[in-house]
Design a protein around this motif. Structure first.
Motif: not given
Length: 109
Positions: A7-17
């Motif tokens: 979930l943290l990795a998904q959050k980081a990816a979404l924030e980058k997007q």
């Protein structure tokens, strides 16, 4: 079920997007504004307009010459000689006379 790390990795990816999207939006807005500004400049040149023309209020040019001029009085208190132009709030002597039953036309000059 996803793990906390996933979930943290998904959050980081979404924030980058989201950051990339914000940058793309800002770039698109800048490009659109540049096009609109160019179009406005072309129209101003075509119609020989200046920035001052844009700031002027339509229909106000003729009244600007009369602003601040004194207006002749239209009403006079025969007892005291006080006058009123008929503009703005009624003076107290006019209010009192109207309240006493007189007509405004009685004081016309």
């Amino acid at each position: 079920m996803s793990s906390y790390q996933d979930l943290l990795a998904q959050k980081a990816a979404l924030e980058k997007q989201a950051q990339e999207l914000d940058k793309a939006l800002a770039d698109a807005r800048r490009a659109e504004r540049a096009g609109v500004i160019a179009q406005i400049k072309n129209l101003m040149n075509e119609h020989q307009l200046t920035v001052e023309d844009l700031a002027a209020k339509p229909g106000k040019a003729s009244s600007a010459g009369t602003a601040g001029r004194k207006v002749a009085p239209k009403y006079r208190n025969t007892a005291t000689g006080e006058t009123w132009t008929g503009r703005g709030l009624q003076p107290k002597w006019v209010q009192a006379a109207v309240a006493a039953g007189k007509k405004l036309e009685d004081f016309a000059i």
